[in-house]
Design a protein around this motif. Sequence first.
Motif, PDB file in Angstrom:
ATOM      1  N   LEU A   1       0.810  -1.224   0.000  1.00 57.23           N
ATOM      2  CA  LEU A   1       0.000   0.000   0.000  1.00 57.23           C
ATOM      3  C   LEU A   1       0.843   1.274   0.000  1.00 57.23           C
ATOM      4  O   LEU A   1       0.297   2.371   0.096  1.00 57.23           O
ATOM      5  CB  LEU A   1      -0.947  -0.009   1.213  1.00 57.23           C
ATOM      6  CG  LEU A   1      -1.975  -1.158   1.246  1.00 57.23           C
ATOM      7  CD1 LEU A   1      -2.786  -1.105   2.534  1.00 57.23           C
ATOM      8  CD2 LEU A   1      -2.899  -1.103   0.032  1.00 57.23           C
ATOM      9  N   GLY A   2       2.162   1.122  -0.104  1.00 60.24           N
ATOM     10  CA  GLY A   2       3.018   2.298  -0.217  1.00 60.24           C
ATOM     11  C   GLY A   2       3.832   2.628   1.009  1.00 60.24           C
ATOM     12  O   GLY A   2       4.571   3.620   1.014  1.00 60.24           O
ATOM     13  N   GLY A   3       3.722   1.824   2.073  1.00 59.75           N
ATOM     14  CA  GLY A   3       4.524   2.047   3.275  1.00 59.75           C
ATOM     15  C   GLY A   3       3.763   2.767   4.376  1.00 59.75           C
ATOM     16  O   GLY A   3       2.883   3.592   4.104  1.00 59.75           O
ATOM     17  N   ILE A   4       4.111   2.459   5.624  1.00 60.62           N
ATOM     18  CA  ILE A   4       3.436   3.076   6.778  1.00 60.62           C
ATOM     19  C   ILE A   4       3.561   4.590   6.744  1.00 60.62           C
ATOM     20  O   ILE A   4       2.621   5.320   7.051  1.00 60.62           O
ATOM     21  CB  ILE A   4       4.039   2.547   8.104  1.00 60.62           C
ATOM     22  CG1 ILE A   4       3.867   1.034   8.207  1.00 60.62           C
ATOM     23  CG2 ILE A   4       3.380   3.219   9.300  1.00 60.62           C
ATOM     24  CD1 ILE A   4       4.494   0.431   9.439  1.00 60.62           C
ATOM     25  N   GLU A   5       4.744   5.066   6.349  1.00 56.91           N
ATOM     26  CA  GLU A   5       5.010   6.512   6.398  1.00 56.91           C
ATOM     27  C   GLU A   5       4.085   7.311   5.488  1.00 56.91           C
ATOM     28  O   GLU A   5       3.936   8.527   5.659  1.00 56.91           O
ATOM     29  CB  GLU A   5       6.474   6.780   6.024  1.00 56.91           C
ATOM     30  CG  GLU A   5       6.855   6.409   4.588  1.00 56.91           C
ATOM     31  CD  GLU A   5       7.153   4.939   4.379  1.00 56.91           C
ATOM     32  OE1 GLU A   5       7.487   4.567   3.233  1.00 56.91           O
ATOM     33  OE2 GLU A   5       7.051   4.152   5.348  1.00 56.91           O
ATOM     34  N   LYS A   6       3.455   6.651   4.548  1.00 59.63           N
ATOM     35  CA  LYS A   6       2.524   7.331   3.651  1.00 59.63           C
ATOM     36  C   LYS A   6       1.245   7.726   4.382  1.00 59.63           C
ATOM     37  O   LYS A   6       0.528   8.649   3.977  1.00 59.63           O
ATOM     38  CB  LYS A   6       2.186   6.421   2.468  1.00 59.63           C
ATOM     39  CG  LYS A   6       1.305   7.053   1.405  1.00 59.63           C
ATOM     40  CD  LYS A   6       1.116   6.103   0.233  1.00 59.63           C
ATOM     41  CE  LYS A   6       0.207   6.730  -0.833  1.00 59.63           C
ATOM     42  NZ  LYS A   6       0.016   5.807  -1.996  1.00 59.63           N
TER      43      LYS A   6
ATOM     44  N   LEU B   1      -6.638   3.416   6.986  1.00 60.34           N
ATOM     45  CA  LEU B   1      -6.375   2.102   6.392  1.00 60.34           C
ATOM     46  C   LEU B   1      -7.354   1.100   6.996  1.00 60.34           C
ATOM     47  O   LEU B   1      -7.846   1.295   8.112  1.00 60.34           O
ATOM     48  CB  LEU B   1      -4.942   1.639   6.668  1.00 60.34           C
ATOM     49  CG  LEU B   1      -3.807   2.348   5.928  1.00 60.34           C
ATOM     50  CD1 LEU B   1      -2.465   1.887   6.497  1.00 60.34           C
ATOM     51  CD2 LEU B   1      -3.869   2.083   4.427  1.00 60.34           C
ATOM     52  N   SER B   2      -7.590   0.044   6.256  1.00 64.56           N
ATOM     53  CA  SER B   2      -8.434  -1.033   6.767  1.00 64.56           C
ATOM     54  C   SER B   2      -7.712  -2.360   6.559  1.00 64.56           C
ATOM     55  O   SER B   2      -7.219  -2.641   5.466  1.00 64.56           O
ATOM     56  CB  SER B   2      -9.777  -1.054   6.040  1.00 64.56           C
ATOM     57  OG  SER B   2     -10.522   0.123   6.303  1.00 64.56           O
TER      58      SER B   2
ATOM     59  N   ILE C   1      -4.731 -12.127   4.265  1.00 62.96           N
ATOM     60  CA  ILE C   1      -4.817 -10.834   4.932  1.00 62.96           C
ATOM     61  C   ILE C   1      -5.136  -9.812   3.853  1.00 62.96           C
ATOM     62  O   ILE C   1      -4.420  -9.681   2.870  1.00 62.96           O
ATOM     63  CB  ILE C   1      -3.503 -10.474   5.647  1.00 62.96           C
ATOM     64  CG1 ILE C   1      -3.270 -11.431   6.831  1.00 62.96           C
ATOM     65  CG2 ILE C   1      -3.517  -9.028   6.131  1.00 62.96           C
ATOM     66  CD1 ILE C   1      -1.923 -11.259   7.501  1.00 62.96           C
ATOM     67  N   ILE C   2      -6.246  -9.111   4.040  1.00 69.72           N
ATOM     68  CA  ILE C   2      -6.682  -8.104   3.071  1.00 69.72           C
ATOM     69  C   ILE C   2      -6.511  -6.733   3.703  1.00 69.72           C
ATOM     70  O   ILE C   2      -6.870  -6.529   4.869  1.00 69.72           O
ATOM     71  CB  ILE C   2      -8.155  -8.309   2.668  1.00 69.72           C
ATOM     72  CG1 ILE C   2      -8.443  -9.776   2.384  1.00 69.72           C
ATOM     73  CG2 ILE C   2      -8.508  -7.450   1.450  1.00 69.72           C
ATOM     74  CD1 ILE C   2      -9.914 -10.085   2.147  1.00 69.72           C
ATOM     75  N   SER C   3      -5.959  -5.811   2.958  1.00 64.00           N
ATOM     76  CA  SER C   3      -5.806  -4.450   3.468  1.00 64.00           C
ATOM     77  C   SER C   3      -6.045  -3.460   2.339  1.00 64.00           C
ATOM     78  O   SER C   3      -5.884  -3.798   1.166  1.00 64.00           O
ATOM     79  CB  SER C   3      -4.415  -4.237   4.070  1.00 64.00           C
ATOM     80  OG  SER C   3      -3.400  -4.521   3.128  1.00 64.00           O
ATOM     81  N   SER C   4      -6.442  -2.252   2.703  1.00 59.69           N
ATOM     82  CA  SER C   4      -6.774  -1.276   1.672  1.00 59.69           C
ATOM     83  C   SER C   4      -6.787   0.133   2.229  1.00 59.69           C
ATOM     84  O   SER C   4      -6.914   0.354   3.438  1.00 59.69           O
ATOM     85  CB  SER C   4      -8.149  -1.587   1.069  1.00 59.69           C
ATOM     86  OG  SER C   4      -8.500  -0.647   0.067  1.00 59.69           O
ATOM     87  N   THR C   5      -6.692   1.071   1.311  1.00 60.75           N
ATOM     88  CA  THR C   5      -6.891   2.476   1.638  1.00 60.75           C
ATOM     89  C   THR C   5      -8.373   2.773   1.813  1.00 60.75           C
ATOM     90  O   THR C   5      -8.736   3.830   2.331  1.00 60.75           O
ATOM     91  CB  THR C   5      -6.334   3.347   0.502  1.00 60.75           C
ATOM     92  OG1 THR C   5      -6.859   2.848  -0.756  1.00 60.75           O
ATOM     93  CG2 THR C   5      -4.821   3.289   0.443  1.00 60.75           C
ATOM     94  N   SER C   6      -9.235   1.870   1.391  1.00 60.95           N
ATOM     95  CA  SER C   6     -10.684   2.097   1.424  1.00 60.95           C
ATOM     96  C   SER C   6     -11.413   0.897   1.999  1.00 60.95           C
ATOM     97  O   SER C   6     -11.329  -0.207   1.457  1.00 60.95           O
ATOM     98  CB  SER C   6     -11.211   2.368   0.009  1.00 60.95           C
ATOM     99  OG  SER C   6     -12.621   2.234  -0.044  1.00 60.95           O
ATOM    100  N   PRO C   7     -12.187   1.077   3.085  1.00 62.35           N
ATOM    101  CA  PRO C   7     -12.967  -0.041   3.623  1.00 62.35           C
ATOM    102  C   PRO C   7     -14.046  -0.510   2.651  1.00 62.35           C
ATOM    103  O   PRO C   7     -14.418  -1.687   2.646  1.00 62.35           O
ATOM    104  CB  PRO C   7     -13.588   0.541   4.901  1.00 62.35           C
ATOM    105  CG  PRO C   7     -13.600   2.023   4.689  1.00 62.35           C
ATOM    106  CD  PRO C   7     -12.387   2.313   3.857  1.00 62.35           C
ATOM    107  N   TYR C   8     -14.536   0.409   1.829  1.00 68.22           N
ATOM    108  CA  TYR C   8     -15.625   0.097   0.894  1.00 68.22           C
ATOM    109  C   TYR C   8     -15.126  -0.855  -0.206  1.00 68.22           C
ATOM    110  O   TYR C   8     -15.796  -1.835  -0.544  1.00 68.22           O
ATOM    111  CB  TYR C   8     -16.169   1.391   0.296  1.00 68.22           C
ATOM    112  CG  TYR C   8     -16.285   2.479   1.327  1.00 68.22           C
ATOM    113  CD1 TYR C   8     -17.331   2.480   2.252  1.00 68.22           C
ATOM    114  CD2 TYR C   8     -15.318   3.496   1.439  1.00 68.22           C
ATOM    115  CE1 TYR C   8     -17.426   3.453   3.241  1.00 68.22           C
ATOM    116  CE2 TYR C   8     -15.399   4.478   2.415  1.00 68.22           C
ATOM    117  CZ  TYR C   8     -16.452   4.447   3.315  1.00 68.22           C
ATOM    118  OH  TYR C   8     -16.528   5.421   4.293  1.00 68.22           O
TER     119      TYR C   8
END
Length: 384
Positions: free
Chosen positions: A30-35, A205-206, A230-237
Amino acid sequence: MKKEKVSLVGCRTYDYELVKKSIIRSFENLGGIEKYINKGETVLLKLNLLMKKKPEEATTTHPVFTKALAEVLIEYGANVLIGDSPGGPFNSRALRGIYKACGIEAIANEVNAKLNYNTNTMEVKNVQGKILKGLTVTEMLKDVDKVISVSKLKTHGMAMFTGAVKNMFGIIPGVLKAEYHLKMPNIKDFSDALVDICLYANPILSFMDGIVGMEGEGPSAGDPREVGVIISSTSPYHLDVVATSIINLEPTKVPTIQRCVKRGICKGNFDDIELVGERIEKFRIDDFRIPEIKSVNMVNDRTPKFLRNFINAWLRPKPIFIHEDCVSCGVCEENCPPQVITMENGKPLANLDECIRCFCCQELCPKKAVKIHRPWLLDKLSKL
């Protein structure tokens, strides 16, 4: 068209080191925690801690998953607050019992994360809301800089699927959730309310714990099912769109996703999603058991009462209490939004004429002593 990133990382066991590596890879995808997070900021990990359940029952966010995510954030330089407002009373005693039973208290101590015991509430405006322009939310949101949704992959007897969006319902304090069910028994309105709440919470993040999910009569009475992701995203939708696709559930059949599509928040398919990490085909499950139950009235108020009662009796699902499994704890009675459940001789009975079919009784029963009966005609119609 802007596309939201959704990361997929395989992880088939709750081995701590494996889970931690998978979460690190998720952040990288997703581009790194620092993002998303600055060092020194306090981040709320908003878990799914529905009720006192052991981790292996797959009802709540797994403590190993929580520990690994918290430690990755702490090692980066963030402060971590872990919290939720479970079903039932929202007070320090109730929270302490939930944290301990779900294995969260122990892991918080191990990684030096804090547990939320702030049970105050606050009134807020919700300018993005469609039907909820104002909300009463937990004050723990005031104690943090950022929110990360940490949900569990589960099916749901009322809402069909409970994921990243519905997870944010937990910012509504305790028994106040029952008022939302009571005021909005129609699944369409209730789903719009869930979207409104998620928009206000605005998680940066989700993450979804899909290592072992729950199929069937979720969110608490279903069966654990290994999914291995493990699913993660910038958008919960958009995360929910991908998660439902993995379990062979058409996303637009899910009420919350339907409302998001109607409101232009997401497309309900992969047109506005950028999948990163591993291929989705690796995780798809064709025979995941999905409940088709929806809490809806089959007729409207203009229908004559005698006909309305007859149709609803034949077409609406209803809770059935398994008295031989009941331990007479009274949780169903205490948490029934319309207060139609009474304990008689230590066993629950419900006035089904006044029942709003929210299925909170089934959701919060600690012994899985409440089943949802689906009339045969509704079962036939749902398959047409």
